[in-house]
Design an enzyme around this catalytic site. Structure first.
Site, PDB file in Angstrom:
ATOM      1  N   LYS A 243       0.923  -1.309  -0.019  1.00 18.32           N
ATOM      2  CA  LYS A 243       0.142  -0.034  -0.093  1.00 18.32           C
ATOM      3  C   LYS A 243       1.073   1.235  -0.055  1.00 18.32           C
ATOM      4  O   LYS A 243       1.434   1.611   1.147  1.00 18.32           O
ATOM      5  CB  LYS A 243      -0.658   0.059   1.216  1.00 18.32           C
ATOM      6  CG  LYS A 243      -1.827   1.343   1.471  1.00 18.32           C
ATOM      7  CD  LYS A 243      -2.985   1.098   0.432  1.00 18.32           C
ATOM      8  CE  LYS A 243      -3.834   2.206   0.835  1.00 18.32           C
ATOM      9  NZ  LYS A 243      -3.516   3.597   0.651  1.00 18.32           N
TER      10      LYS A 243
ATOM     11  N   ARG B  20      -7.647  11.002  -8.513  1.00 12.22           N
ATOM     12  CA  ARG B  20      -9.033  10.255  -8.173  1.00 12.22           C
ATOM     13  C   ARG B  20     -10.116  11.342  -7.865  1.00 12.22           C
ATOM     14  O   ARG B  20     -11.002  10.893  -8.422  1.00 12.22           O
ATOM     15  CB  ARG B  20      -8.472   9.531  -6.932  1.00 12.22           C
ATOM     16  CG  ARG B  20      -9.768   8.853  -6.365  1.00 12.22           C
ATOM     17  CD  ARG B  20      -9.207   8.029  -5.206  1.00 12.22           C
ATOM     18  NE  ARG B  20     -10.607   7.128  -4.895  1.00 12.22           N
ATOM     19  CZ  ARG B  20     -11.409   7.968  -4.016  1.00 12.22           C
ATOM     20  NH1 ARG B  20     -11.495   9.157  -3.745  1.00 12.22           N
ATOM     21  NH2 ARG B  20     -12.424   7.061  -3.632  1.00 12.22           N
TER      22      ARG B  20
ATOM     23  N   LYS C  75      -6.100  -8.727  -1.949  1.00 16.68           N
ATOM     24  CA  LYS C  75      -7.164  -8.721  -2.808  1.00 16.68           C
ATOM     25  C   LYS C  75      -7.460 -10.342  -3.009  1.00 16.68           C
ATOM     26  O   LYS C  75      -6.701 -11.190  -3.220  1.00 16.68           O
ATOM     27  CB  LYS C  75      -6.858  -7.979  -4.017  1.00 16.68           C
ATOM     28  CG  LYS C  75      -6.784  -6.532  -4.106  1.00 16.68           C
ATOM     29  CD  LYS C  75      -6.069  -5.742  -5.208  1.00 16.68           C
ATOM     30  CE  LYS C  75      -5.883  -4.493  -5.138  1.00 16.68           C
ATOM     31  NZ  LYS C  75      -5.059  -3.900  -5.973  1.00 16.68           N
TER      32      LYS C  75
ATOM     33  N   LYS D 273      -2.984  -1.818   7.648  1.00 20.44           N
ATOM     34  CA  LYS D 273      -2.244  -0.844   7.868  1.00 20.44           C
ATOM     35  C   LYS D 273      -0.875  -1.387   8.996  1.00 20.44           C
ATOM     36  O   LYS D 273      -1.018  -2.446   9.514  1.00 20.44           O
ATOM     37  CB  LYS D 273      -2.717   0.150   8.667  1.00 20.44           C
ATOM     38  CG  LYS D 273      -3.913   0.745   7.798  1.00 20.44           C
ATOM     39  CD  LYS D 273      -3.180   1.750   6.744  1.00 20.44           C
ATOM     40  CE  LYS D 273      -3.627   3.464   7.161  1.00 20.44           C
ATOM     41  NZ  LYS D 273      -3.428   4.177   6.143  1.00 20.44           N
TER      42      LYS D 273
ATOM     43  N   CYS E  10      28.630  28.566  21.469  1.00 25.21           N
ATOM     44  CA  CYS E  10      28.477  27.114  21.424  1.00 25.21           C
ATOM     45  C   CYS E  10      27.942  26.780  22.813  1.00 25.21           C
ATOM     46  O   CYS E  10      28.505  27.064  23.824  1.00 25.21           O
ATOM     47  CB  CYS E  10      29.822  26.688  21.242  1.00 25.21           C
ATOM     48  SG  CYS E  10      29.958  24.595  21.461  1.00 25.21           S
TER      49      CYS E  10
ATOM     50  N   CYS F  48      30.551  25.852  15.635  1.00 26.18           N
ATOM     51  CA  CYS F  48      31.064  26.499  16.828  1.00 26.18           C
ATOM     52  C   CYS F  48      32.563  26.478  16.371  1.00 26.18           C
ATOM     53  O   CYS F  48      33.031  25.808  15.660  1.00 26.18           O
ATOM     54  CB  CYS F  48      31.172  25.319  17.855  1.00 26.18           C
ATOM     55  SG  CYS F  48      32.443  25.355  18.979  1.00 26.18           S
TER      56      CYS F  48
ATOM     57  N   CYS G  26      36.639  22.599  21.847  1.00 23.04           N
ATOM     58  CA  CYS G  26      35.275  22.237  22.413  1.00 23.04           C
ATOM     59  C   CYS G  26      35.070  20.603  22.596  1.00 23.04           C
ATOM     60  O   CYS G  26      35.402  19.806  21.860  1.00 23.04           O
ATOM     61  CB  CYS G  26      34.450  22.413  21.060  1.00 23.04           C
ATOM     62  SG  CYS G  26      32.840  21.928  21.420  1.00 23.04           S
TER      63      CYS G  26
HETATM   64  N1  5U1 Z   1      -1.730  -1.810  -4.101  1.00 26.98           N
HETATM   65  C1  5U1 Z   1      -2.881  -1.403  -4.099  1.00 26.98           C
HETATM   66  N2  5U1 Z   1      -3.164   0.103  -3.600  1.00 26.98           N
HETATM   67  N3  5U1 Z   1      -4.418   0.198  -3.759  1.00 26.98           N
HETATM   68  C2  5U1 Z   1      -5.120   1.400  -3.502  1.00 26.98           C
HETATM   69  N4  5U1 Z   1      -4.041  -1.760  -4.589  1.00 26.98           N
HETATM   70  C3  5U1 Z   1      -5.015  -0.717  -4.444  1.00 26.98           C
HETATM   71  N5  5U1 Z   1      -6.207  -0.990  -4.873  1.00 26.98           N
HETATM   72  C4  5U1 Z   1      -6.969   0.115  -4.237  1.00 26.98           C
HETATM   73  C5  5U1 Z   1      -6.373   1.441  -3.762  1.00 26.98           C
HETATM   74  C6  5U1 Z   1      -7.318   2.377  -3.313  1.00 26.98           C
HETATM   75  O1  5U1 Z   1      -8.225   0.207  -4.780  1.00 26.98           O
HETATM   76  C7  5U1 Z   1      -9.004  -1.033  -5.610  1.00 26.98           C
HETATM   77  C8  5U1 Z   1      -9.208  -2.026  -4.477  1.00 26.98           C
HETATM   78  C9  5U1 Z   1     -10.093  -0.481  -6.261  1.00 26.98           C
END
Ligand code: 5U1
Length: 695
Positions: A129, A150, A313, A337, A431, A449, A455
């Site tokens: 991610k 987007r 996925k 995350k 210093c 310095c 020093c």
């Molecule tokens: N690697 C990855 N990042 N990412 C972000 N895959 C991925 N898929 C996304 C997003 C927003 O959206 C799809 C699941 C639609």
């Protein structure tokens, strides 16, 4: 027999233009996507210039998908809104950073699919991610027609001009690609490009440029780059891209491709020239999702870019369809995350630290906070300008960032939370360690310095540097001992080291008689050194090991180095105006000359040579990486030999490496060299290269 091509007519301009574009596209892909260039930059530039000249002579053949057109456009007045043909969805976020985050997702998927515990595990694709900016790239008949942000998922902004500047993004796809395809992925900035960008920004600010600022994190810098109206500025950011899916695409019944799985789709995108993260893999069930999350978590700091999690996925596209969506988020995907790389905390104080070269760095002392996987209590404010620009004050609530191996930093202050009356931070003019004047030279961002070896802060560092394994080498003289010796006022200057007696040493806390004797022996041994080690050990600003070696080679004698004018110093390989000035300034200080004289008087010796003609430099301009155990040469020995012959030794393999010298038990460096096509040689071949050539 004659060669048939010799008498063939030259290709028409149109044919040559097409051939050059195809060749340059191929080299861009090898360089920017595969990280494995197959021609030197000079060759690439030659082809590029030939194409530019042909296009200038034949403007009728100019085309937006030409590699010459990546940074061609004029600044825009504003961005145009575009409607996504297929909405850009978001992804559900699993904030539970523990394995349960993956287990919960798998359990939900199985439930939605009506699977029983006895059914086989679901197959997933695991991805990274990226912490960047989602982008949709629309290709029609193989040509990049539009790049859109987007936005709200329905409407985005047309940022095509800026996206064209990203060399990893193909402007044209192979003939096998469908008539229409929207490739979706993330635009990001690598950590190295982010650091370089901020360094350039800090220099601009130090030189008084108005309206310039440093960037808070790679994500913001990437987003700002994408939203530049002037594509030339976007190009300077050096953005990158990873693909992870598709939007609109020609349907199979209209001749489009048929994919059964998401993994197959990603593999095909890679084949068409898009970068897909190398870590992407399939996984069976929750246990393998957890293993992926943990494995990537361990690598997170050393990745060249920021990630904020991993993505799972469902692999089967049929199952994805069955699972569908809930409010713009697919049920078949989740982002799992990692602990955040930015956190809120409070500033308990601002300390000014003094480095070995006398550089004063303001450091915010923080209420302990868990960020990027570790507890952070200090964050750098870099220098006076940065501290002022961010206006960090004691008591402030601040955002701290820690990503990768980079030193944690305060990125911004929450002004609403400021305690009334908190005083402005000002850099001290003396210093904080020795009280000497602190000065900031014109055009420099840092205060320094002026106390030099007087020093204590610099003294400790200077002594440690002098005693370092690659400098004069005093075995056993580590930081704890140096701290004790300096704090107890046993040593004030480098020569004091050689005046140490057994009684003074043995009286130190935790110093056994045996250790004291060992240290005295090590000090005695260190007296016989070499000129480059001694020069490096002096800790002259900007004089690293390679420069010290170059100085010793060039001048042969210490006095010649100490007396050289800046102009004479500039004749040395590796020495530019800044280094020359620094060396001159160092030896112009009477107390530094005094230190050198006293060290000589204490018995430090080295062989001196004539400032003769330079030794042959058969490896000049070549970069080596040494890996594994060599049959007879130690690592340092091999490094010294390479450097004496004019070569450089780097710590990691990249496309710029000329040779990897591999011994037994060579590991990942050897594998990387092989993947990049870097020449791998053994010790015997290295020794052969060291021989000056006959002609
Ligand atoms: N690697 C990855 N990042 N990412 C972000 N895959 C991925 N898929 C996304 C997003 C927003 O959206 C799809 C699941 C639609």
């Amino acid at each position: 027999m004659t060669h048939p091509d010799l008498f063939a007519p030259p290709p028409s301009p149109a044919k040559r233009i097409a051939a050059l574009r195809a060749e340059l596209d191929l080299h861009d892909h090898r360089y920017y996507v595969l990280d494995a260039p197959s021609i030197p930059d000079s060759e690439y530039d030659k082809l590029f210039r030939e194409l530019q000249a042909l296009e200038a002579a034949h403007p009728e053949f100019l085309s937006p998908d030409s590699p010459t057109q990546r940074v061609g456009g004029k600044p825009l007045e504003q961005f145009v809104s575009v409607r996504h043909k297929v909405p850009m969805l978001s992804i559900r976020t699993e904030t539970d950073t523990e394995p349960t985050g993956a287990q919960n997702f798998d359990a939900r998927v199985r439930k939605e699919l009506g699977l029983a515990d006895s059914d086989p595990p679901v197959e997933y694709v695991c991805e990274l991610k990226f912490d960047g900016l989602a982008m949709s790239l629309r290709y029609e008949h193989g040509v990049l027609m539009q790049a859109a942000t987007r936005g709200d998922g329905e409407m985005g902004e047309d940022v095509t001009q800026n996206i064209r500047t990203i060399r990893q993004i193909p402007l044209r796809l192979p003939a096998t690609a469908p008539a229409v395809i929207e490739v979706r992925g993330e635009v990001y900035l690598s950590r190295a490009d982010f650091e370089a960008l901020n360094e350039r920004q800090r220099e601009k600010i130090a030189q008084g440029a108005k309206g310039e600022k440093t960037f808070v994190n790679p994500r913001n810098a990437a987003a700002g780059g994408v939203r530049q109206l002037d594509p030339a500025i976007a190009a300077e950011r050096r953005l990158s891209f990873f693909a992870y899916g598709v939007g609109d695409i020609t349907l199979p019944e209209q001749g489009g491709p048929v994919f059964d799985t998401h993994f197959e789709l990603l593999q095909t995108l890679e084949k068409w020239g898009f970068p897909v993260a190398a870590q992407t893999r399939t996984a069976q069930g929750a246990s393998e999702l957890i293993a992926f999350h943990q494995a990537i978590g361990r690598q997170r700091d050393s990745l060249p870019y920021d990630i904020d999690g991993v993505v799972y996925k469902v692999n089967s596209l049929a199952l994805q369809q069955k699972l569908g969506f809930v409010s713009r988020e697919p049920r078949w995907a989740v982002a799992h995350k990692y602990p955040a790389q930015e956190q809120l905390t409070t500033v308990l104080g601002i300390e000014v630290q003094v480095g070995r070269t006398g550089k004063l760095t303001p450091v915010a002392k923080l209420a302990p906070v868990f960020v990027g996987g570790v507890t952070v209590t200090n964050a750098t404010l870099h220098n006076e300008d940065e501290a002022r620009r961010k206006d960090v004050r004691v008591g402030d609530t601040v955002i701290v960032r820690r990503a990768g191996d980079v030193i944690p930093e305060v990125v911004s202050v929450l002004p609403d939370k400021r305690v009334p009356g908190a005083p402005l931070f000002t850099m001290p003019r003396t210093c904080p360690v020795c009280g000497s004047a602190a000065v900031r030279e014109e055009g420099e961002a840092d205060y320094r310095c002026t106390g030099g070896l007087f020093c204590a802060a610099q003294r400790k560092e200077a002594i440690l540097h002098f005693a370092h394994r690659r400098a004069v080498e005093v075995e056993g003289l580590g930081d704890k001992l140096v701290e004790q010796l300096v704090d107890a006022h046993v040593i004030r200057t480098l020569p004091d080291l050689y005046k140490l007696g057994f009684t003074a040493l043995a009286s130190l806390d935790r110093m056994a008689d045996k250790s004291a004797n060992k240290l005295l022996e090590a000090l005695e041994k260190s007296k016989k050194t070499t000129l480059p080690r001694f020069v490096f050990g002096l800790g002259i600003r900007h004089v690293g090991e390679a420069t010290a070696k170059a100085l010793a080679r060039h001048f042969g004698q210490l006095d010649a180095i100490m007396d050289a004018t800046e102009a004479q110093l500039l004749e040395v390989d590796d020495v530019g105006p800044i280094v020359a000035k620094s060396i001159r300034t160092f030896f112009d200080q009477p107390h530094n000359r005094e230190v050198v004289e006293q060290l000589r008087a204490c018995g430090l010796t080295w062989e001196e040579g004539e400032p003769a003609a330079r030794a042959p430099q058969p490896l000049s301009g070549k970069t080596f990486v040494i890996t594994g155990t060599l049959p007879t040469l130690g690592r340092d020995e091999a490094k010294d030999l390479i450097e004496a012959a004019g070569g450089k030794v780097a710590g990691s393999v990249s496309k710029k490496t000329d040779y990897v010298v591999a011994g037994t038990e060579a590991g990942s460096k050897l594998a990387k060299a092989e993947a990049l096509g870097v020449a791998v040689i053994d010790q015997a071949a290295l020794l052969a290269l060291l021989e000056p050539s006959e002609n």
